[in-house]
Write a protein that holds these residues in place. Structure first.
Motif, PDB file in Angstrom:
ATOM      1  N   ILE A  69       0.832  -1.213   0.000  1.00  0.00           N
ATOM      2  CA  ILE A  69       0.000   0.000   0.000  1.00  0.00           C
ATOM      3  C   ILE A  69       0.862   1.258   0.000  1.00  0.00           C
ATOM      4  N   ILE A  71       3.864   1.640  -1.109  1.00  0.00           N
ATOM      5  CA  ILE A  71       4.471   1.773  -2.433  1.00  0.00           C
ATOM      6  C   ILE A  71       3.441   2.312  -3.423  1.00  0.00           C
ATOM      7  N   LEU A  72       2.232   1.789  -3.314  1.00  0.00           N
ATOM      8  CA  LEU A  72       1.157   2.209  -4.219  1.00  0.00           C
ATOM      9  C   LEU A  72       0.859   3.700  -4.035  1.00  0.00           C
ATOM     10  N   VAL A  74       2.956   5.998  -3.095  1.00  0.00           N
ATOM     11  CA  VAL A  74       4.012   6.794  -3.724  1.00  0.00           C
ATOM     12  C   VAL A  74       3.870   6.772  -5.244  1.00  0.00           C
ATOM     13  N   PHE A  75       3.544   5.606  -5.802  1.00  0.00           N
ATOM     14  CA  PHE A  75       3.303   5.539  -7.245  1.00  0.00           C
ATOM     15  C   PHE A  75       2.194   6.510  -7.631  1.00  0.00           C
ATOM     16  N   ALA A  76       1.145   6.544  -6.819  1.00  0.00           N
ATOM     17  CA  ALA A  76       0.021   7.432  -7.125  1.00  0.00           C
ATOM     18  C   ALA A  76       0.448   8.889  -7.042  1.00  0.00           C
ATOM     19  N   MET A  78       3.400  10.000  -7.632  1.00  0.00           N
ATOM     20  CA  MET A  78       4.241  10.295  -8.778  1.00  0.00           C
ATOM     21  C   MET A  78       3.432  10.406 -10.072  1.00  0.00           C
ATOM     22  N   LEU A  79       2.255   9.815 -10.081  1.00  0.00           N
ATOM     23  CA  LEU A  79       1.395   9.920 -11.261  1.00  0.00           C
ATOM     24  C   LEU A  79       0.889  11.349 -11.414  1.00  0.00           C
ATOM     25  N   THR A  80       0.650  11.992 -10.270  1.00  0.00           N
ATOM     26  CA  THR A  80       0.157  13.362 -10.308  1.00  0.00           C
ATOM     27  C   THR A  80       1.337  14.309 -10.405  1.00  0.00           C
TER      28      THR A  80
ATOM     29  N   MET B 147      12.897   3.311  -2.642  1.00  0.00           N
ATOM     30  CA  MET B 147      12.137   4.529  -2.909  1.00  0.00           C
ATOM     31  C   MET B 147      12.740   5.712  -2.155  1.00  0.00           C
ATOM     32  N   PHE B 163      12.289   3.732  -9.470  1.00  0.00           N
ATOM     33  CA  PHE B 163      10.977   3.236  -9.868  1.00  0.00           C
ATOM     34  C   PHE B 163      11.073   1.932 -10.634  1.00  0.00           C
TER      35      PHE B 163
ATOM     36  N   VAL C  56       9.387  14.286 -11.913  1.00  0.00           N
ATOM     37  CA  VAL C  56       8.664  14.222 -13.184  1.00  0.00           C
ATOM     38  C   VAL C  56       7.448  13.320 -13.026  1.00  0.00           C
ATOM     39  N   GLN C  57       6.532  13.469 -13.950  1.00  0.00           N
ATOM     40  CA  GLN C  57       5.323  12.642 -13.884  1.00  0.00           C
ATOM     41  C   GLN C  57       5.632  11.260 -14.441  1.00  0.00           C
ATOM     42  N   PHE C  58       5.212  10.235 -13.698  1.00  0.00           N
ATOM     43  CA  PHE C  58       5.505   8.887 -14.140  1.00  0.00           C
ATOM     44  C   PHE C  58       4.319   8.280 -14.868  1.00  0.00           C
ATOM     45  N   TYR C  62       3.527   1.873 -13.871  1.00  0.00           N
ATOM     46  CA  TYR C  62       4.055   1.525 -12.549  1.00  0.00           C
ATOM     47  C   TYR C  62       2.917   1.257 -11.571  1.00  0.00           C
ATOM     48  N   TYR C  63       1.895   2.099 -11.679  1.00  0.00           N
ATOM     49  CA  TYR C  63       0.761   1.965 -10.770  1.00  0.00           C
ATOM     50  C   TYR C  63       0.051   0.634 -10.995  1.00  0.00           C
ATOM     51  N   GLY C  66       1.920  -2.089  -9.429  1.00  0.00           N
ATOM     52  CA  GLY C  66       1.692  -2.018  -7.983  1.00  0.00           C
ATOM     53  C   GLY C  66       0.357  -2.625  -7.595  1.00  0.00           C
ATOM     54  N   LEU C  70      -0.418  -5.919  -5.384  1.00  0.00           N
ATOM     55  CA  LEU C  70      -1.208  -5.834  -4.152  1.00  0.00           C
ATOM     56  C   LEU C  70      -2.259  -6.944  -4.108  1.00  0.00           C
TER      57      LEU C  70
END
Lengths: 178, 414, 120
Positions: A69, A71-72, A74-76, A78-80, B147, B163, C56-58, C62-63, C66, C70
């Motif tokens: 969760i 990690i998810l 942080v991924f989210a 980074m998406l924004t 990270m 990443f 930067v925007q990824f 990746y999501y 993830g 999960l």
């Protein structure tokens, strides 16, 4: 009076971890910092589970909440775009959320305290479970016909639905970008 | 009445008998245990770096370190001293606290795994009932540390490398955990001592070679070693998430990686090669430490061999190998293995509890399980081969259309 | 209380494990030279000056990895107690486990067919 032994000391340390982490989550302006504070807080909760003789749940806590969760999140983040350092945003509905939160807190506190209020004279210890662990009992109950086999399978369907839903949502966004 | 001979295990009762406070004695024995358990990997890692460099040198037809000390044995110490005196640069714009925290977490999480390694039948840091899940849980913190390191450096390449590494770690955790289910199925316990004890009659690598291979390969990917060393892809990412680190902090990342590889070797030995089991271990439990060490050395050298001889995969290949080969294989493996175990029960091939450590009594069930694994492996390898041929033919057809010479392998799409 | 004592070991280990890597880093801090300057502290991007924001925007890929992880993570956690108890269970338990895994394999196949697992 609370007895001073290894368990109470451990409980104090873990509580400091949980509350400190939670405080960090709500006070930091940086979303990634917030996620990391959350990791710290959740690690403390895993410690609680150990103290409650539920090591399996402790492992689940670390595995799912910290390993996946966080990690998810942080991924989210980074998406924004450029969400890592937000300025203060005024929200006109802050009083509404404040009332909701206070009510929720009172409700939870009452729900936890009332059932045990007045019970157990000083010195009387409530034993949660005689056996420590119990992963095998849990496993047997999960697939027993008179146990939890139906919820077990429904959980699988739920997970499948969650995955399909996530992919649909995420892929659609991608198509729009392209 | 416990005797005071085995100091590691009986320190606490001995001190109590000598008139100490019980809590203080307990804490002291815990501290001693922690220090001992943590020192084993710390001391070995110094030796390991030397072994690794010598081994790589021999493969590449070089001599390797040979100046400092006999056979260059003290090279690692010299390197450590050198790193101590190196200037440590924190890039501008870095998140100072997190930047310093990342190498510490990296190293600490690997040390923490050693708490559940059973060294001998009697000596283990903590024989937790969920031992194997403890390893998985601590290992899953690995993604967090990557990270932190990549994000706090304020470097695009570091962030990109982090990443990619997280995506890789997280993906390969799936087949790794699925493969771990197989020993748990066979031993009926998650405790590390129980898992080792269950291999008294037959090692798990014979009863389920596929699980051993999946576990091994997935862990190879988790350590970030070749052929999965994408984070070190110099040409694309410079050096991965730890690019901005210098001095001893960089050294901590390197030492952590070396130790992680060694830890994986130990775990493979414990889970699939019988751990401390070996001749005469019943009479002299301390002998188990030597057997475990020997098995670990074999696995470790094999890992070095792979690292130095296999070329690096591309990131899309790495992901395909995982999600389209290893994950389906491990899922089917669990279904097959659990079916065979039930079948063995039904046919009465399982050895009686008192015969569990007898090789001959274990032979029938081992044969059934081994046959199941081999058939499954053959089917998947055949499917893979067919898929590879289809890809190759498509490439060649494309090349003919374009009027070029047929390119080799899957490089055409690059 | 035997197991809690084992966990006390883990607790002490968690408290102490940080010391081992922290000591040499602090030691290095004592002896190493400290002469930072603006040029040294520049972000290292192969000698090219860094352009724009680091965060930067990824891509959404990746999501998705993830998320898929999960889901599998939760699935595997359900399977561990099942595996531990498996020895003393019956064919019904095998069927229940089979169904559980089979339903989730559907999710994997769906992700595969929707090309959600591709590295793009």
């Amino acid at each position: 009076m609370i007895e001073l032994n290894a368990q109470t000391i451990a409980f104090a340390v873990l509580s400091a971890l949980v509350l400190g982490g939670a405080l960090g989550v709500v006070t930091t302006r940086n979303l990634v910092h917030g996620a990391l504070w959350l990791v710290l807080s959740l690690l403390g909760v895993a410690g609680y589970f150990v103290l409650l003789s539920a090591p399996f749940l402790a492992a689940v806590q670390v595995l799912v909440y910290i390993g996946a969760i966080a990690i998810l999140i942080v991924f989210a983040v980074m998406l924004t775009r450029s969400m890592t350092s937000l300025g203060e945003v005024r929200n006109r509905q802050w009083w509404l959320s404040a009332i909701t939160v206070i009510l929720l807190f009172l409700l939870l506190a009452a729900g936890i305290i009332l059932p045990v209020w007045g019970r157990g004279a000083p010195g009387e210890v409530t034993t949660l479970s005689a056996t420590v662990g119990g992963a095998a009992e849990l496993g047997a109950a999960l697939v027993a016909g008179d146990g939890f086999v139906l919820p077990f399978e429904v959980a699988s369907i739920l997970l499948t639905a969650a995955m399909i839903g996530a992919i649909v949502v995420a892929r659609d966004e991608e198509d729009e970008q392209a | 009445m416990t005797t005071c001979v085995d100091i590691i295990n009986t320190l606490s009762p001995c001190l109590v008998r000598a008139g100490w406070n019980a809590d203080v004695a307990n804490l002291l024995s815990l501290l001693l245990g922690v220090v001992i358990v943590a020192t084993v990997p710390l001391l070995t890692v110094i030796l390991l770096i030397w072994i690794e460099r010598k081994f790589a040198a021999r493969i590449q037809d070089r001599i390797g370190p040979n100046r400092v000390g006999p056979y260059g044995l003290l090279q690692s110490l010299a390197d450590a001293l050198k790193m101590l005196t190196k200037e440590d640069i924190t890039p501008s714009g870095a998140d100072r606290i997190l930047f310093n925290l990342a190498p510490i977490i990296t190293f600490a999480t690997v040390v923490l795994i050693w708490a559940i390694i059973p060294f001998t039948p009697l000596h283990i840091g903590a024989d937790l009932s969920i031992g194997i899940l403890y390893f998985v849980a601590v290992g899953s913190i690995g993604a967090v540390k990557v990270m932190i390191g990549g994000w706090s450096s304020n470097n695009k390449y570091a962030l990109l490398g982090a990443f990619r590494t997280i995506a890789l770690i997280v993906s390969y955790e799936v087949p790794m955990i699925l493969a771990l289910l197989v020993p748990v199925l066979m031993a009926g316990s998650m405790g590390m001592q129980d898992l080792t004890r269950a291999q008294g009659g037959m090692w798990f690598i014979v009863m389920s070679p596929l699980a051993a291979i999946i576990f091994f390969v997935a862990n190879l990917a988790e350590t970030g070693r070749s052929p999965f060393d994408l984070l070190e892809a110099e040409s694309e990412l410079i050096a991965g998430y730890n690019i901005e680190y210098s001095g001893f902090k960089f050294g901590m990342f390197m030492a952590g990686e070396f130790m992680h590889v060694f830890t994986v070797a130990v775990l493979t030995a414990v889970l699939f090669l019988g751990g401390w089991w070996g001749p005469f271990v019943d009479q002299l439990p301390a002998l188990g430490f030597i057997w475990l060490g020997l098995k670990t050395a074999v696995v470790y050298l094999f890992m070095l061999l792979i690292r130095n001889t296999v070329p690096r995969f591309r990131i899309d290949q790495v992901m395909n190998i995982n999600w389209k080969f290893m994950v389906p294989l491990s899922i089917v493996l669990i279904l097959v293995q659990s079916f065979l175990l039930r079948l063995i029960d039904a046919l009465g091939l399982r050895p009686a509890p008192e015969m569990a450590n007898d090789l001959l009594a274990n032979l029938p069930q081992t044969l059934v399980l081994l046959a199941g694994n081999l058939v499954l492996g053959a089917i998947f390898m055949h499917l893979l081969q067919r898929h590879g041929r289809t890809l190759r033919e498509a490439d060649e057809a494309l090349a003919v259309v374009k009027g070029e010479a047929a390119p080799s392998g899957g490089l055409a799409e690059a | 209380m035997e197991t809690l004592n084992e966990w006390a070991f883990v607790g002490v280990f968690f408290a102490i494990a940080w010391v081992f890597p922290a000591l040499p880093i602090i030691g290095a801090w004592l002896v190493r030279p400290k002469k930072p300057n603006a040029l040294k502290k520049q972000t290292y991007e192969s000698g090219v000056e860094t352009v724009g924001d680091t965060w930067v925007q990824f891509r959404v890929q990746y999501y998705i990895y993830g998320l898929v992880f999960l889901i599998f993570d939760v699935e595997m956690i359900f399977l561990f107690p099942w595996a531990v108890a498996y020895e003393r269970l019956d064919w019904f338990a095998y069927g229940a486990g089979f169904l559980f895994i089979f339903l989730l394999t559907d999710a994997l196949i769906y992700a595969w067919r929707k090309r959600a697992l591709e590295w793009v």
